[in-house]
Write a protein that holds these residues in place. Structure first.
Motif, PDB file in Angstrom:
ATOM      1  N   LYS A  18      -4.580   8.872   3.758  1.00  0.00           N
ATOM      2  CA  LYS A  18      -5.949   8.366   3.733  1.00  0.00           C
ATOM      3  C   LYS A  18      -6.632   8.811   5.021  1.00  0.00           C
ATOM      4  O   LYS A  18      -6.719   8.055   5.989  1.00  0.00           O
ATOM      5  CB  LYS A  18      -5.960   6.844   3.631  1.00  0.00           C
ATOM      6  N   GLY A  19      -7.092  10.068   5.055  1.00  0.00           N
ATOM      7  CA  GLY A  19      -7.661  10.599   6.283  1.00  0.00           C
ATOM      8  C   GLY A  19      -6.569  10.760   7.323  1.00  0.00           C
ATOM      9  O   GLY A  19      -5.544  11.409   7.071  1.00  0.00           O
ATOM     10  N   VAL A  24       1.446   3.164   2.471  1.00  0.00           N
ATOM     11  CA  VAL A  24       2.845   3.284   2.064  1.00  0.00           C
ATOM     12  C   VAL A  24       3.137   2.223   1.012  1.00  0.00           C
ATOM     13  O   VAL A  24       2.726   1.070   1.130  1.00  0.00           O
ATOM     14  CB  VAL A  24       3.794   3.139   3.274  1.00  0.00           C
ATOM     15  N   SER A  25       3.812   2.641  -0.047  1.00  0.00           N
ATOM     16  CA  SER A  25       4.243   1.733  -1.110  1.00  0.00           C
ATOM     17  C   SER A  25       5.756   1.594  -1.011  1.00  0.00           C
ATOM     18  O   SER A  25       6.476   2.601  -1.001  1.00  0.00           O
ATOM     19  CB  SER A  25       3.837   2.288  -2.476  1.00  0.00           C
ATOM     20  N   VAL A  26       6.234   0.355  -0.931  1.00  0.00           N
ATOM     21  CA  VAL A  26       7.650   0.095  -0.676  1.00  0.00           C
ATOM     22  C   VAL A  26       8.272  -0.715  -1.805  1.00  0.00           C
ATOM     23  O   VAL A  26       7.708  -1.735  -2.234  1.00  0.00           O
ATOM     24  CB  VAL A  26       7.835  -0.675   0.656  1.00  0.00           C
ATOM     25  N   ASP A  27       9.399  -0.269  -2.298  1.00  0.00           N
ATOM     26  CA  ASP A  27      10.207  -1.047  -3.238  1.00  0.00           C
ATOM     27  C   ASP A  27      11.066  -1.975  -2.390  1.00  0.00           C
ATOM     28  O   ASP A  27      11.890  -1.519  -1.598  1.00  0.00           O
ATOM     29  CB  ASP A  27      11.075  -0.105  -4.073  1.00  0.00           C
ATOM     30  N   SER A  28      10.878  -3.283  -2.555  1.00  0.00           N
ATOM     31  CA  SER A  28      11.562  -4.254  -1.685  1.00  0.00           C
ATOM     32  C   SER A  28      12.985  -4.552  -2.100  1.00  0.00           C
ATOM     33  O   SER A  28      13.666  -5.362  -1.456  1.00  0.00           O
ATOM     34  CB  SER A  28      10.769  -5.563  -1.647  1.00  0.00           C
ATOM     35  N   ASP A  64      -1.072  -0.567   4.858  1.00  0.00           N
ATOM     36  CA  ASP A  64      -1.751   0.519   5.558  1.00  0.00           C
ATOM     37  C   ASP A  64      -0.975   0.858   6.824  1.00  0.00           C
ATOM     38  O   ASP A  64      -0.440  -0.036   7.494  1.00  0.00           O
ATOM     39  CB  ASP A  64      -3.176   0.100   5.940  1.00  0.00           C
ATOM     40  N   VAL A  65      -0.920   2.128   7.160  1.00  0.00           N
ATOM     41  CA  VAL A  65      -0.275   2.582   8.394  1.00  0.00           C
ATOM     42  C   VAL A  65      -1.308   3.371   9.189  1.00  0.00           C
ATOM     43  O   VAL A  65      -1.786   4.414   8.736  1.00  0.00           O
ATOM     44  CB  VAL A  65       0.962   3.460   8.102  1.00  0.00           C
TER      45      VAL A  65
END
Length: 229
Positions: A18-19, A24-28, A64-65
């Protein structure tokens, strides 16, 4: 705040730029998120991230990171399918089995060497030079979100001993020589340094500029009390 006791090993589902930042999408995995709400903190490889999305079905979250986080941690090297250490923020009733961890990574270190010692593994790690003075023998340090005790200092480098349980329950089991790792030094070391710096500068509340009343701390005083070797 966290304890450095990893609760589960998750996996990265996706990394979406994102720019200058990314999502990040995390499988917990086995980590129970039933008590987690939007805006709560979750440590991912020792980095405190804010949950921005909690899917209604399945286990996982998005966060968001920022560019600042990417510049100070290894999260920018993550890819879909990579394993990560996960820990939910502590509560007033949480057992403090490790040590107080903020989730604010201080810098990136490098694993120089690992070798077997009995049933354990020894890791030799090189921190950035700017962090070396915070690390003390038998002091606490966080490696990729894992609370560990410093066994030995070798110049600026330090050595850790990892027991089988820690290796089995964290991503440290897959580290190899040359890998980069997130480092967070002990909170007490940070604050102690700040107090010592304060003692050598003008106290804002002292109109006469007298620094003697600033903190009462000095290297000489700490040595006298046995805090310095």
């Amino acid at each position: 705040m966290f304890t450095g006791i990893v609760e589960a090993i998750g996996k990265i589902r996706a990394v979406t730029p994102k720019g200058e930042d990314f999502v990040v999408s995390v499988d917990s995995a086995s980590l129970d998120l039933s008590d987690v709400q939007l805006g709560d903190s979750i440590a991912v490889n020792g980095v405190c991230l804010t949950a921005t999305k909690l899917p209604s079905q399945g286990k996982g979250f998005e966060a968001d990171v920022s560019g600042e986080t990417l510049s100070l941690t290894t999260l920018g090297k993550l890819n879909s399918g990579d394993s990560v250490n996960l820990e939910k923020a502590l509560t007033p009733t949480t057992r403090l089995g490790g040590h107080l961890v903020s989730g604010h990574v201080d810098g990136i270190g490098q694993l120089l060497k690992r070798y077997t010692s009995g049933r354990s593994e020894r890791f030799l790690i090189r921190p950035p030079k700017s962090l070396a003075h915070y690390i003390a023998r038998k002091g606490s340090i966080t490696i990729d979100g894992v609370s560990l005790t410093v066994n030995k200092l070798i110049g600026d480098d330090f050595e850790l001993n990892l027991v089988p349980h820690t290796l089995q329950r964290t991503t440290l089991q897959w580290l190899k020589a040359g890998d980069s790792i997130n480092l967070e030094v002990d909170l007490l070391a940070r604050y102690l340094e700040r107090l010592l710096q304060r003692n050598t500068t003008t106290d804002d509340n002292d109109e006469n500029g007298d620094t003697s009343a600033a903190t009462g701390l000095s290297l000489e005083h700490l040595a006298k009390c046995g805090f310095l070797g």
